[in-house]
Design a protein around this motif. Structure first.
Motif, PDB file in Angstrom:
ATOM      1  N   TYR A  37      56.960  -1.695  52.186  1.00 49.07           N
ATOM      2  CA  TYR A  37      56.169  -2.571  53.039  1.00 49.07           C
ATOM      3  C   TYR A  37      56.772  -3.974  53.031  1.00 49.07           C
ATOM      4  N   ASP A  38      56.859  -4.553  54.209  1.00 43.48           N
ATOM      5  CA  ASP A  38      57.210  -5.961  54.381  1.00 43.48           C
ATOM      6  C   ASP A  38      55.873  -6.688  54.510  1.00 43.48           C
ATOM      7  N   THR A  39      55.387  -7.227  53.399  1.00 41.43           N
ATOM      8  CA  THR A  39      54.004  -7.708  53.314  1.00 41.43           C
ATOM      9  C   THR A  39      53.940  -9.229  53.271  1.00 41.43           C
ATOM     10  N   ARG A  40      53.175  -9.794  54.190  1.00 40.25           N
ATOM     11  CA  ARG A  40      52.927 -11.230  54.214  1.00 40.25           C
ATOM     12  C   ARG A  40      51.585 -11.503  53.525  1.00 40.25           C
ATOM     13  N   PHE A  41      51.615 -12.415  52.562  1.00 45.04           N
ATOM     14  CA  PHE A  41      50.425 -12.807  51.815  1.00 45.04           C
ATOM     15  C   PHE A  41      49.888 -14.117  52.389  1.00 45.04           C
ATOM     16  N   TYR A  42      48.570 -14.174  52.578  1.00 44.38           N
ATOM     17  CA  TYR A  42      47.922 -15.383  53.079  1.00 44.38           C
ATOM     18  C   TYR A  42      46.797 -15.783  52.133  1.00 44.38           C
ATOM     19  N   LEU A  43      46.461 -17.073  52.160  1.00 43.87           N
ATOM     20  CA  LEU A  43      45.329 -17.602  51.423  1.00 43.87           C
ATOM     21  C   LEU A  43      44.221 -17.956  52.400  1.00 43.87           C
TER      22      LEU A  43
ATOM     23  N   VAL B  92      44.474 -13.266  50.169  1.00 41.24           N
ATOM     24  CA  VAL B  92      43.924 -13.749  48.905  1.00 41.24           C
ATOM     25  C   VAL B  92      42.752 -14.663  49.257  1.00 41.24           C
ATOM     26  N   ILE B  93      41.527 -14.180  49.036  1.00 43.21           N
ATOM     27  CA  ILE B  93      40.322 -14.902  49.439  1.00 43.21           C
ATOM     28  C   ILE B  93      39.750 -15.642  48.231  1.00 43.21           C
ATOM     29  N   PHE B  94      39.681 -16.956  48.342  1.00 41.70           N
ATOM     30  CA  PHE B  94      39.111 -17.792  47.289  1.00 41.70           C
ATOM     31  C   PHE B  94      37.614 -18.006  47.528  1.00 41.70           C
TER      32      PHE B  94
ATOM     33  N   VAL C  81      46.535 -19.415  55.302  1.00 41.27           N
ATOM     34  CA  VAL C  81      47.682 -20.203  54.837  1.00 41.27           C
ATOM     35  C   VAL C  81      48.760 -19.263  54.314  1.00 41.27           C
ATOM     36  N   PRO C  82      49.960 -19.274  54.894  1.00 42.11           N
ATOM     37  CA  PRO C  82      51.038 -18.408  54.387  1.00 42.11           C
ATOM     38  C   PRO C  82      51.362 -18.744  52.928  1.00 42.11           C
ATOM     39  N   PHE C  83      51.379 -17.722  52.097  1.00 42.47           N
ATOM     40  CA  PHE C  83      51.586 -17.898  50.662  1.00 42.47           C
ATOM     41  C   PHE C  83      52.915 -17.316  50.201  1.00 42.47           C
TER      42      PHE C  83
END
Length: 266
Positions: free
Chosen positions: A155-161, A23-25, A140-142
């Motif tokens: 899918y085992d999906t890790r979301f990051y910021l 997730v790109i801010f 950053v782990p979200f």
């Protein structure tokens, strides 16, 4: 097929493919709420075809090898580091954006790096050719999502910021998997979805609702400190004769479910 069987919670967890998404801010140039980058996937893709999602993709063997080369040893550490590497790689490949790198490349350098990545297929040779070093702490782990349905790809999906700052950069769409890239606030993305202008799957909608709470990247980071990244596994709840697809109430999400029949699952 009975839709409930997709979310059969009995027995062992079905196998899942490790994946990562970013997730790109960026700051809204007009002074509005922060914007995030979304990718509209090709309708031909088997998973989430035609949906608007965040940049990302599966973790591959080269990502894991690079994680081990960087010092990750136990299995969980390798999975975590490899997921961050995959998020950096997939974002560069899909969008042309360079994130998670210590250097601040020019647009020409970013384009050259993307060309190298597309030719090599792995991030390691790209970093070496550009003389770049990873800065994976910038991700950053979200959250982490892993469904348990048994009749769809899992899918085992890790979301990051990640924070792009001003976001004054060009974007380069990967036309093999995606059709367009666009910046939007989370609230605008939800409005577009409600109006039928874009399609979003259940995890994306829940994360957009969560992201819409934040007035800045710093607000999002502060929220993560209160609600650290954890595994989210949707489950079915029978409520007044209607089936709902739910997530836990204590994971930082303002909306924790919707009627099962209306939930887009990918």
């Amino acid at each position: 097929m009975d839709i409930e069987q997709e979310y059969d919670e009995s027995g062992e967890d079905p196998p899942a493919t490790h994946a990562a998404t970013l997730v790109i801010f960026r700051r809204d140039p007009t002074g509005g709420p922060p914007q995030i980058l979304m990718v509209e996937r090709s309708a031909a893709m088997k998973f989430a075809g035609g949906a608007a999602v965040f940049p990302g993709g599966r973790v591959d063997d080269a990502d894991r090898a690079l994680a081990e080369a960087l010092g990750a040893s136990d299995e969980e550490a390798v999975h975590e580091l490899a997921a961050r590497i995959a998020a950096v790689r997939e974002t560069l490949e899909e969008t042309g954006l360079v994130v998670g790198i210590r250097q601040r490349p020019t647009l020409d350098e970013a384009r050259r790096a993307r060309d190298i990545l597309l030719g090599e297929g792995t991030l390691g040779p790209t970093l070496a050719a550009m003389n770049w070093q990873l800065d994976l702490d910038a991700l950053v782990p979200f959250a982490r999502w892993r469904p348990k349905h048994r009749h769809m790809r899992i899918y085992d999906t890790r979301f990051y910021l990640a924070d792009l700052g001003t976001g004054a950069v060009d974007l380069l769409v990967d036309a093999t998997e995606n059709t367009r890239l666009f910046w939007t606030s989370a609230a605008e993305a939800l409005d577009h979805a409600d109006a039928g202008r874009i399609s979003v799957i259940f995890p994306t909608r829940r994360n957009l609702e969560r992201l819409a709470q934040f007035g800045s990247f710093d607000d999002a980071v502060a929220h993560v400190q209160e609600y650290p990244s954890r595994m989210i596994t949707p489950f079915i709840s029978d409520e007044g004769g209607a089936k709902w697809l739910r997530i836990p109430e204590d994971a930082g999400y303002p909306v924790t479910g919707e009627v099962l029949d209306s939930a887009a699952r990918g």
